[in-house]
Design a protein around this motif. Structure first.
Motif, short mmCIF file in Angstrom:
data_model
loop_
_atom_site.label_atom_id
_atom_site.label_comp_id
_atom_site.label_asym_id
_atom_site.label_seq_id
_atom_site.Cartn_x
_atom_site.Cartn_y
_atom_site.Cartn_z
N ILE A 285 6.82 -7.25 -4.57
CA ILE A 285 5.36 -7.19 -4.58
C ILE A 285 4.88 -6.66 -5.92
CG2 ILE A 285 3.32 -6.13 -3.54
CD1 ILE A 285 4.93 -5.93 -0.97
N HIS A 286 3.92 -7.33 -6.52
CA HIS A 286 3.39 -6.88 -7.80
C HIS A 286 2.29 -5.83 -7.57
CE1 HIS A 286 -0.37 -9.12 -7.39
NE2 HIS A 286 0.37 -10.07 -6.85
N ILE A 287 2.07 -5.01 -8.55
CA ILE A 287 1.01 -4.01 -8.48
C ILE A 287 -0.32 -4.73 -8.43
CG2 ILE A 287 -0.13 -2.18 -9.78
CD1 ILE A 287 2.63 -1.26 -10.66
N GLY A 288 -1.21 -4.25 -7.58
CA GLY A 288 -2.51 -4.88 -7.42
C GLY A 288 -2.58 -5.77 -6.20
N TRP A 289 -1.43 -6.13 -5.64
CA TRP A 289 -1.41 -6.95 -4.44
C TRP A 289 -1.85 -6.13 -3.24
CZ3 TRP A 289 1.33 -5.72 -0.09
CH2 TRP A 289 1.36 -6.69 0.91
N GLU A 290 -2.55 -6.76 -2.31
CA GLU A 290 -2.89 -6.09 -1.05
C GLU A 290 -3.21 -7.12 0.01
OE1 GLU A 290 -7.58 -5.03 -0.96
OE2 GLU A 290 -6.32 -3.70 -2.15
N VAL A 291 -3.00 -6.73 1.26
CA VAL A 291 -3.38 -7.52 2.42
C VAL A 291 -4.07 -6.56 3.38
CG1 VAL A 291 -2.54 -8.74 4.47
CG2 VAL A 291 -1.51 -9.20 2.26
N ASN A 292 -5.23 -6.98 3.87
CA ASN A 292 -5.94 -6.21 4.90
C ASN A 292 -5.82 -6.99 6.19
OD1 ASN A 292 -7.33 -4.00 3.30
ND2 ASN A 292 -7.80 -5.84 2.14
N ALA A 293 -5.41 -6.31 7.26
CA ALA A 293 -5.16 -7.02 8.52
C ALA A 293 -5.42 -6.13 9.72
CB ALA A 293 -3.73 -7.52 8.54
N HIS A 294 -5.83 -6.78 10.80
CA HIS A 294 -5.85 -6.14 12.11
C HIS A 294 -4.50 -6.43 12.74
CE1 HIS A 294 -10.05 -4.97 12.26
NE2 HIS A 294 -10.37 -6.15 11.75
N ILE A 295 -3.87 -5.40 13.29
CA ILE A 295 -2.54 -5.54 13.86
C ILE A 295 -2.57 -5.11 15.31
CG2 ILE A 295 -0.13 -4.82 13.66
CD1 ILE A 295 -0.88 -3.94 10.75
N ASN A 296 -2.03 -5.93 16.18
CA ASN A 296 -1.88 -5.59 17.59
C ASN A 296 -0.42 -5.74 17.97
OD1 ASN A 296 -4.68 -5.21 18.26
ND2 ASN A 296 -4.90 -7.43 18.08
N PHE A 297 0.18 -4.67 18.45
CA PHE A 297 1.55 -4.72 18.94
C PHE A 297 1.49 -4.98 20.44
CE2 PHE A 297 1.85 -2.09 15.13
CZ PHE A 297 2.89 -2.72 14.47
N PHE A 298 2.51 -5.62 20.97
CA PHE A 298 2.49 -5.86 22.40
C PHE A 298 3.88 -5.83 23.01
CE2 PHE A 298 2.41 -10.05 20.36
CZ PHE A 298 3.46 -10.71 20.98
N VAL A 299 3.90 -5.66 24.33
CA VAL A 299 5.12 -5.72 25.13
C VAL A 299 4.78 -6.56 26.36
CG1 VAL A 299 4.63 -3.54 26.33
CG2 VAL A 299 6.99 -4.39 26.20
N PHE A 300 5.73 -7.37 26.80
CA PHE A 300 5.49 -8.28 27.91
C PHE A 300 5.78 -7.61 29.25
CE2 PHE A 300 6.80 -11.88 30.68
CZ PHE A 300 5.58 -12.54 30.69
N ASP A 301 4.86 -7.78 30.20
CA ASP A 301 5.00 -7.30 31.57
C ASP A 301 5.52 -8.48 32.40
OD1 ASP A 301 4.61 -6.69 34.25
OD2 ASP A 301 2.66 -5.73 33.93
N HIS A 302 6.82 -8.45 32.74
CA HIS A 302 7.45 -9.55 33.47
C HIS A 302 6.92 -9.70 34.89
CE1 HIS A 302 10.61 -10.28 30.44
NE2 HIS A 302 10.54 -8.99 30.22
N ILE A 303 6.47 -8.63 35.50
CA ILE A 303 5.97 -8.68 36.87
C ILE A 303 4.62 -9.40 36.93
CG2 ILE A 303 5.14 -7.31 38.83
CD1 ILE A 303 7.21 -5.16 37.99
N ARG A 304 3.71 -9.02 36.07
CA ARG A 304 2.35 -9.57 36.09
C ARG A 304 2.17 -10.79 35.18
NH1 ARG A 304 3.15 -4.62 36.28
NH2 ARG A 304 2.40 -3.31 37.96
N ASP A 305 3.24 -11.14 34.44
CA ASP A 305 3.23 -12.28 33.54
C ASP A 305 2.09 -12.18 32.52
OD1 ASP A 305 4.32 -14.64 32.54
OD2 ASP A 305 2.96 -15.89 33.71
N GLN A 306 2.01 -11.00 31.89
CA GLN A 306 0.98 -10.78 30.87
C GLN A 306 1.49 -9.76 29.85
OE1 GLN A 306 -2.29 -9.40 33.26
NE2 GLN A 306 -1.62 -7.29 33.25
#
Length: 163
Positions: free
Chosen positions: A42-63
């Motif tokens: 990565i070069h100096i001056g580079w940047e990325v702005n992002a919304h991040i959502n982590f998730f885990v799967f619930d096998h019982i409720r399928d969500q």
């Protein structure tokens, strides 16, 4: 996952990092981070702005249970000096191992991350995800998760749209 800068024609690769935590701690937690795969490129001056959502799967409720990387609605800024963002206490071992929650089934669980790139406040570059990826899924299998002795696991670098 690759992010592409439009003005500088750079490709930034990201990876999902999972820290299982210490198995013998009563209050141990699984940690999840999104990390730049090759920060030295990565070069100096580079940047990325992002919304991040982590998730885990619930096998019982399928969500999916989705947890944002920030609770204030503000995106996270990746740059040369800050190449990772995440949640140190994503989920406790107690919650993960609770059969009624459905996260750990047959010694398997599914973790993931969504990344939504937002406009950069700088004037020099604009970053965005590939508009229409061929396949937005990447499967990372971690066998015998509950018996892992490692403090940290890294996914392989993966590509969205085969760039």
């Amino acid at each position: 996952m690759k992010l592409i800068t439009s003005n500088l024609v750079a490709i930034i690769e990201l990876k999902l990092v999972l820290y299982p935590g210490k198995q013998n701690e009563d209050d141990g937690h699984v940690s999840l981070y999104l990390e730049v795969a090759e920060p030295d490129d990565i070069h100096i001056g580079w940047e990325v702005n992002a919304h991040i959502n982590f998730f885990v799967f619930d096998h019982i409720r399928d969500q999916y249970l989705s947890i944002p990387a920030s609770d204030n609605g503000i995106g996270r800024r990746f740059h040369k000096m800050k190449t990772e963002w995440g949640l140190k206490d994503f989920m406790s071992h107690k919650t993960l191992g609770d059969p009624s929650k459905g996260y750990l089934m047959g010694d398997c669980c599914v973790f993931g991350v969504e990344v939504f790139v937002i406009g950069s406040p700088s004037k020099g570059e604009s970053l965005s995800l590939v508009k229409q990826p061929n396949n937005g899924l990447y499967t990372w299998k971690v066998n015998k998760f509950s018996t892992l002795g490692a403090n940290c696991l890294y996914s392989e670098v993966f590509t969205v749209e085969g760039i």
